[in-house]
Write a protein that holds these residues in place. Structure first.
Motif, PDB file in Angstrom:
ATOM      1  N   SER A  82       0.814  -1.215   0.000  1.00 19.23           N
ATOM      2  CA  SER A  82       0.000   0.000   0.000  1.00 19.23           C
ATOM      3  C   SER A  82       0.846   1.263   0.000  1.00 19.23           C
ATOM      4  O   SER A  82       0.329   2.356  -0.273  1.00 19.23           O
ATOM      5  CB  SER A  82      -0.989  -0.001   1.174  1.00 19.23           C
ATOM      6  OG  SER A  82      -0.364  -0.317   2.394  1.00 19.23           O
ATOM      7  N   ALA A  83       2.154   1.145   0.275  1.00 20.50           N
ATOM      8  CA  ALA A  83       3.039   2.298   0.078  1.00 20.50           C
ATOM      9  C   ALA A  83       3.232   2.574  -1.409  1.00 20.50           C
ATOM     10  O   ALA A  83       3.332   3.729  -1.828  1.00 20.50           O
ATOM     11  CB  ALA A  83       4.391   2.045   0.745  1.00 20.50           C
ATOM     12  N   HIS A  84       3.257   1.508  -2.219  1.00 19.46           N
ATOM     13  CA  HIS A  84       3.380   1.660  -3.669  1.00 19.46           C
ATOM     14  C   HIS A  84       2.033   1.989  -4.315  1.00 19.46           C
ATOM     15  O   HIS A  84       1.993   2.595  -5.390  1.00 19.46           O
ATOM     16  CB  HIS A  84       3.945   0.376  -4.291  1.00 19.46           C
ATOM     17  CG  HIS A  84       5.423   0.220  -4.115  1.00 19.46           C
ATOM     18  ND1 HIS A  84       6.324   0.370  -5.146  1.00 19.46           N
ATOM     19  CD2 HIS A  84       6.164  -0.055  -3.014  1.00 19.46           C
ATOM     20  CE1 HIS A  84       7.548   0.171  -4.698  1.00 19.46           C
ATOM     21  NE2 HIS A  84       7.485  -0.090  -3.397  1.00 19.46           N
ATOM     22  N   HIS A  85       0.935   1.575  -3.658  1.00 23.11           N
ATOM     23  CA  HIS A  85      -0.413   1.785  -4.201  1.00 23.11           C
ATOM     24  C   HIS A  85      -1.297   2.292  -3.060  1.00 23.11           C
ATOM     25  O   HIS A  85      -1.907   1.502  -2.331  1.00 23.11           O
ATOM     26  CB  HIS A  85      -0.963   0.485  -4.802  1.00 23.11           C
ATOM     27  CG  HIS A  85      -0.178  -0.011  -5.978  1.00 23.11           C
ATOM     28  ND1 HIS A  85      -0.477   0.344  -7.273  1.00 23.11           N
ATOM     29  CD2 HIS A  85       0.918  -0.805  -6.044  1.00 23.11           C
ATOM     30  CE1 HIS A  85       0.387  -0.231  -8.099  1.00 23.11           C
ATOM     31  NE2 HIS A  85       1.254  -0.916  -7.380  1.00 23.11           N
ATOM     32  N   HIS A  86      -1.354   3.620  -2.913  1.00 25.38           N
ATOM     33  CA  HIS A  86      -1.983   4.223  -1.737  1.00 25.38           C
ATOM     34  C   HIS A  86      -3.487   3.983  -1.669  1.00 25.38           C
ATOM     35  O   HIS A  86      -4.083   4.127  -0.603  1.00 25.38           O
ATOM     36  CB  HIS A  86      -1.682   5.726  -1.700  1.00 25.38           C
ATOM     37  CG  HIS A  86      -0.235   6.038  -1.437  1.00 25.38           C
ATOM     38  ND1 HIS A  86       0.322   5.986  -0.193  1.00 25.38           N
ATOM     39  CD2 HIS A  86       0.777   6.367  -2.290  1.00 25.38           C
ATOM     40  CE1 HIS A  86       1.604   6.297  -0.270  1.00 25.38           C
ATOM     41  NE2 HIS A  86       1.909   6.521  -1.536  1.00 25.38           N
ATOM     42  N   ASP A  87      -4.111   3.619  -2.782  1.00 21.71           N
ATOM     43  CA  ASP A  87      -5.550   3.353  -2.765  1.00 21.71           C
ATOM     44  C   ASP A  87      -5.873   1.952  -2.254  1.00 21.71           C
ATOM     45  O   ASP A  87      -7.051   1.633  -2.033  1.00 21.71           O
ATOM     46  CB  ASP A  87      -6.140   3.522  -4.171  1.00 21.71           C
ATOM     47  CG  ASP A  87      -6.127   4.972  -4.631  1.00 21.71           C
ATOM     48  OD1 ASP A  87      -6.119   5.861  -3.754  1.00 21.71           O
ATOM     49  OD2 ASP A  87      -6.124   5.218  -5.845  1.00 21.71           O
ATOM     50  N   LEU A  88      -4.869   1.104  -2.096  1.00 26.00           N
ATOM     51  CA  LEU A  88      -5.102  -0.263  -1.629  1.00 26.00           C
ATOM     52  C   LEU A  88      -5.471  -0.252  -0.156  1.00 26.00           C
ATOM     53  O   LEU A  88      -4.663   0.163   0.682  1.00 26.00           O
ATOM     54  CB  LEU A  88      -3.844  -1.109  -1.843  1.00 26.00           C
ATOM     55  CG  LEU A  88      -3.853  -2.515  -1.235  1.00 26.00           C
ATOM     56  CD1 LEU A  88      -4.919  -3.381  -1.882  1.00 26.00           C
ATOM     57  CD2 LEU A  88      -2.480  -3.171  -1.356  1.00 26.00           C
ATOM     58  N   PRO A  89      -6.669  -0.722   0.207  1.00 25.44           N
ATOM     59  CA  PRO A  89      -7.020  -0.816   1.634  1.00 25.44           C
ATOM     60  C   PRO A  89      -6.099  -1.815   2.335  1.00 25.44           C
ATOM     61  O   PRO A  89      -5.837  -2.909   1.822  1.00 25.44           O
ATOM     62  CB  PRO A  89      -8.469  -1.305   1.616  1.00 25.44           C
ATOM     63  CG  PRO A  89      -8.981  -0.961   0.251  1.00 25.44           C
ATOM     64  CD  PRO A  89      -7.799  -1.097  -0.663  1.00 25.44           C
ATOM     65  N   HIS A  90      -5.617  -1.431   3.478  1.00 24.31           N
ATOM     66  CA  HIS A  90      -4.663  -2.253   4.221  1.00 24.31           C
ATOM     67  C   HIS A  90      -5.205  -3.675   4.448  1.00 24.31           C
ATOM     68  O   HIS A  90      -4.491  -4.667   4.231  1.00 24.31           O
ATOM     69  CB  HIS A  90      -4.365  -1.570   5.558  1.00 24.31           C
ATOM     70  CG  HIS A  90      -3.482  -2.340   6.474  1.00 24.31           C
ATOM     71  ND1 HIS A  90      -2.240  -2.813   6.111  1.00 24.31           N
ATOM     72  CD2 HIS A  90      -3.664  -2.714   7.772  1.00 24.31           C
ATOM     73  CE1 HIS A  90      -1.686  -3.438   7.144  1.00 24.31           C
ATOM     74  NE2 HIS A  90      -2.531  -3.392   8.154  1.00 24.31           N
TER      75      HIS A  90
END
Length: 401
Positions: free
Chosen positions: A285-293
């Motif tokens: 999610s650091a590379h893809h900020h829209d990814l919910p943790h």
């Protein structure tokens, strides 16, 4: 009996209707920075108005900062800290889920610890001075952060009772930790009535995060007797409540049980800490900020735990967790994988794909490096230490076309 230290000083109001008691508590100040997301739910559902009414009835002034993202960003945290400072706020009130509470912990630090430009003029502080790992400086926090009050609207992170946060930086593709005993909230309200309107898929993402906090803290190579008790009940409660909440969001009994599991997950992290599964997802999610943790955790969880089971480092704990999740006859560690996959399917999460958030296999090498470089403290908790190739293999095993 092993020795341990347990320190969790937050005053906790837990249960349906507890938001109505917020104004009856001894609040830590007279002017609050009231922080929430840029979304509409807390306003549309009336939660913001209810919190404002509680503050108004006891004469506490408040200023709204409604800009926190799902993965709270360094620049946003810095802006919130500066707003709290220039508005002369003496405490921060977080209204929302884990992202809001984590962001607020950073805001509390920045507000009390401003920076200076090259000419010595006071400017907004930078939370990256105090975050840990990666490009952050990891400096000691000189001044006490502003006090924090949390009103949580989700069951996911347990941030309402711990002293840690996870913050992101878009410029460097990093998701780093902030932690200090002075960041424990002074007061937290966990009212499951505020969680009834969380959509099904978000309920699953957040609930699995709560479950995995307890799971990872239980297999942690530094687990404690106190933590074991907390983790076992958290695993049992989350596994039982999650499907019910996903399929009937207005089941208040199930929502309360899942909220309890979530809070226990926060206490579990006070006792020990998460491990490499969380560390790996932070890089995703650091590379893809829209990814919910939580979505990221679900996608890699089976491969991560299969790796640990194949290493036979804590077989008894995996058997125990399988029993806590419903298979009372579990006798081998692989039974945990069966129960985990069953729960994922019951919550309609079996079809999650990394590609849905733009992740491609050619990123796995960089993600593994990012994870191990920026979240080394989490990987240090793994019962079997993961190499760079191990992390890449876990990501590859989790990839679905």
């Amino acid at each position: 009996m092993e020795s341990f230290t347990f320190f969790a000083p937050t005053r906790l109001l837990f249960g349906p209707g507890k938001l109505n008691e917020l104004g009856d508590q001894e609040l830590p100040g007279k002017r609050a920075l009231l922080v929430t997301t840029g979304g509409k739910s807390v306003k549309a559902n009336g939660y913001l108005a209810r919190v404002e009414a509680q503050l108004d009835r006891v004469g506490v002034e408040h200023v709204l900062f409604d800009r926190i993202e799902p993965n709270p960003l360094r620049d946003t945290v810095n802006a919130g800290g500066w707003m709290a400072r220039v508005e002369h706020c003496d405490f921060v009130l977080a209204l929302g889920g884990g992202s809001v509470m984590d962001g607020c912990k950073g805001i509390c630090v920045v507000a009390a610890n401003p920076g200076h430009d090259v000419e010595g003029n006071e400017v907004a502080g930078d939370i990256w001075d105090y975050a840990m790992g990666g490009t952050a400086k990891g400096l000691p926090i000189p001044n006490d952060p502003l006090p924090l009050v949390c009103v949580t609207t989700t069951a996911g992170t347990g941030s309402e009772v711990d002293a840690g946060a996870v913050l992101s930086c878009e410029e460097t593709d990093e998701k780093l930790r902030l932690g200090n005993p002075r960041l424990f909230p002074s007061l937290s309200v966990v009212d499951p009535e505020l969680m009834l309107t969380v959509p099904s898929h978000l309920t699953a993402f957040q609930g699995f995060d709560a479950l995995f906090h307890c799971v990872e803290c239980y297999i942690n190579n530094a687990h404690t007797p106190m933590g074991d008790i907390i983790c076992r009940e958290g695993i049992r409660s989350a596994a039982m409540a999650l499907p019910a909440c996903v399929h009937d969001g207005f089941d208040l009994h199930a929502r309360t049980q899942l909220a309890f599991a979530n809070t226990l997950g926060g206490y579990a992290m006070v006792c020990s800490g998460c491990a490499g599964c969380h560390g790996t997802e932070h890089a995703m999610s650091a590379h893809h900020h829209d990814l919910p943790h939580g979505a990221g955790l679900i996608m890699i969880s089976v491969a991560y735990h299969q790796h640990m089971i194949d290493a036979h480092v804590c077989d008894d704990r995996y058997v125990d967790m399988a029993r806590l999740m419903g298979n009372w006859l579990a006798s081998k560690p692989e039974d945990f994988i069966v129960e985990l996959e069953r729960l994922i399917d019951e919550c309609n999460m079996g079809d999650l794909k990394m590609s849905d958030w733009g992740i491609t296999p050619d990123e796995f090498d960089a993600m593994a490096s990012n994870a191990l470089d920026t979240n080394d403290a989490l990987f240090a908790h793994d019962p079997a230490q993961l190499s760079h190739d191990d992390v890449v293999n876990i990501l590859q095993a989790s990839w679905v076309e």
